[in-house]
Design an enzyme around this catalytic site. Structure first.
Site, PDB file in Angstrom:
ATOM      1  N   ASP A  25      -7.988  -7.881   6.300  1.00 26.09           N
ATOM      2  CA  ASP A  25      -9.039  -7.600   7.283  1.00 26.09           C
ATOM      3  C   ASP A  25      -9.442  -6.137   7.323  1.00 26.09           C
ATOM      4  O   ASP A  25      -8.729  -5.251   6.850  1.00 26.09           O
ATOM      5  CB  ASP A  25      -8.531  -7.967   8.683  1.00 26.09           C
ATOM      6  N   LYS A  68      -1.265  -1.537  -4.497  1.00 24.21           N
ATOM      7  CA  LYS A  68      -2.124  -0.348  -4.554  1.00 24.21           C
ATOM      8  C   LYS A  68      -1.232   0.874  -4.790  1.00 24.21           C
ATOM      9  O   LYS A  68      -0.930   1.626  -3.869  1.00 24.21           O
ATOM     10  CB  LYS A  68      -2.880  -0.224  -3.220  1.00 24.21           C
ATOM     11  N   ASP A  90       0.859  -1.184   0.000  1.00 19.66           N
ATOM     12  CA  ASP A  90       0.000   0.000   0.000  1.00 19.66           C
ATOM     13  C   ASP A  90       0.903   1.245   0.000  1.00 19.66           C
ATOM     14  O   ASP A  90       1.420   1.621  -1.043  1.00 19.66           O
ATOM     15  CB  ASP A  90      -0.928  -0.089   1.219  1.00 19.66           C
TER      16      ASP A  90
HETATM   17  P1  IMP Z   1       1.683  -0.259   3.950  1.00 24.88           P
HETATM   18  O1  IMP Z   1       0.865   1.006   3.929  1.00 24.88           O
HETATM   19  O2  IMP Z   1       2.215  -0.606   2.585  1.00 24.88           O
HETATM   20  O3  IMP Z   1       2.767  -0.163   4.991  1.00 24.88           O
HETATM   21  O4  IMP Z   1       0.693  -1.423   4.375  1.00 24.88           O
HETATM   22  C1  IMP Z   1       0.566  -1.809   5.712  1.00 24.88           C
HETATM   23  C2  IMP Z   1      -0.496  -2.842   5.938  1.00 24.88           C
HETATM   24  O5  IMP Z   1      -1.746  -2.171   5.910  1.00 24.88           O
HETATM   25  C3  IMP Z   1      -0.651  -3.949   4.924  1.00 24.88           C
HETATM   26  O6  IMP Z   1       0.240  -5.001   5.140  1.00 24.88           O
HETATM   27  C4  IMP Z   1      -2.072  -4.390   5.211  1.00 24.88           C
HETATM   28  O7  IMP Z   1      -2.093  -5.283   6.299  1.00 24.88           O
HETATM   29  C5  IMP Z   1      -2.736  -3.094   5.576  1.00 24.88           C
HETATM   30  N1  IMP Z   1      -3.535  -2.581   4.438  1.00 24.88           N
HETATM   31  C6  IMP Z   1      -3.219  -1.616   3.563  1.00 24.88           C
HETATM   32  N2  IMP Z   1      -4.204  -1.413   2.667  1.00 24.88           N
HETATM   33  C7  IMP Z   1      -5.183  -2.284   3.003  1.00 24.88           C
HETATM   34  C8  IMP Z   1      -6.495  -2.589   2.451  1.00 24.88           C
HETATM   35  O8  IMP Z   1      -6.974  -2.028   1.453  1.00 24.88           O
HETATM   36  N3  IMP Z   1      -7.189  -3.566   3.095  1.00 24.88           N
HETATM   37  C9  IMP Z   1      -6.727  -4.233   4.183  1.00 24.88           C
HETATM   38  N4  IMP Z   1      -5.518  -3.998   4.719  1.00 24.88           N
HETATM   39  C10 IMP Z   1      -4.763  -3.032   4.136  1.00 24.88           C
END
Ligand code: IMP
Ligand code: MG
Length: 177
Positions: free
Chosen positions: A157, A129, A101
């Site tokens: 989740d 994403k 994300d």
């Molecule tokens: P980051 O923002 O790339 O550090 O993502 C951190 C964590 O946020 C991911 O590993 C997911 O567990 C959670 N996450 C981010 N986007 C989503 C989403 O759309 N649905 C569910 N969990 C999400």
């Protein structure tokens, strides 16, 4: 539970087909390299279970649990709740994550594991994403690009729920409010 979903983004059949394809690619790329798969709990658990059944080479597996420090996400600080149980020095590491994300979690984790001098680190993320990326990290293996919406199911989740949905769906906005 299904009533809370606005629309299905990726069906169980599409998930199965693409995850199998990633497994075949990893099988070809890591033949004779005895890689270690590092699953990032809890979101990885269904993806990793399905993926590993399509990885037809000698390998090992371990898991980590991480969470972002509340209120400090802008610093990229990530808390390690469970660390690896085995040494990765000289090993080819494949991090298995549910979604890339902002990229904050994975760039922190990659740096954290690089300190242990593995032979290489690759990233397999079920979903990507890109609209929300805040670090320049890319997934070496990724199955689906998703729009800037909150998605659940197949391990992902919302407040610890919906992980058991067999597909990836977009939550209805009223569930958040
Ligand atoms: P980051 O923002 O790339 O550090 O993502 C951190 C964590 O946020 C991911 O590993 C997911 O567990 C959670 N996450 C981010 N986007 C989503 C989403 O759309 N649905 C569910 N969990 C999400
Ligand atoms: Mg996660």
């Amino acid at each position: 539970m299904n009533n809370d979903i606005e629309r299905v983004l990726i069906s169980a059949e599409e998930l199965e087909a693409h995850v199998a394809e990633i497994g075949r690619k990893i099988t070809a790329d890591f033949k004779d390299k005895d890689p270690i798969f590092v699953g990032v709990l809890k979101g990885c658990f269904i993806f990793m279970a399905d993926l590993m059944r399509h990885v037809d080479i000698r390998c090992t597996m371990d898991f980590m649990a991480v969470s972002s420090y509340a209120g400090t996400s802008s610093t990229g600080a990530v808390k390690i709740n469970k660390d690896l149980g085995q040494d990765i020095e000289g090993r080819h590491v494949i991090i298995v994550e549910d979604i890339l994300d902002s990229g904050v979690t994975l760039s922190y984790l990659k740096g954290y594991l690089l300190n242990r001098r593995p032979a290489s680190i690759s990233i397999a993320a079920l979903l990507d994403k890109p609209a929300r990326r805040r670090s320049d990290i890319v997934a070496d293996y990724s199955c689906f690009e998703v729009p800037d919406a909150f998605v659940v199911g197949y391990g992902l989740d919302y407040n610890e729920q919906y992980r058991n949905l067999p597909y990836i769906g977009v939550l209805k906005p009223e569930i958040y409010s």
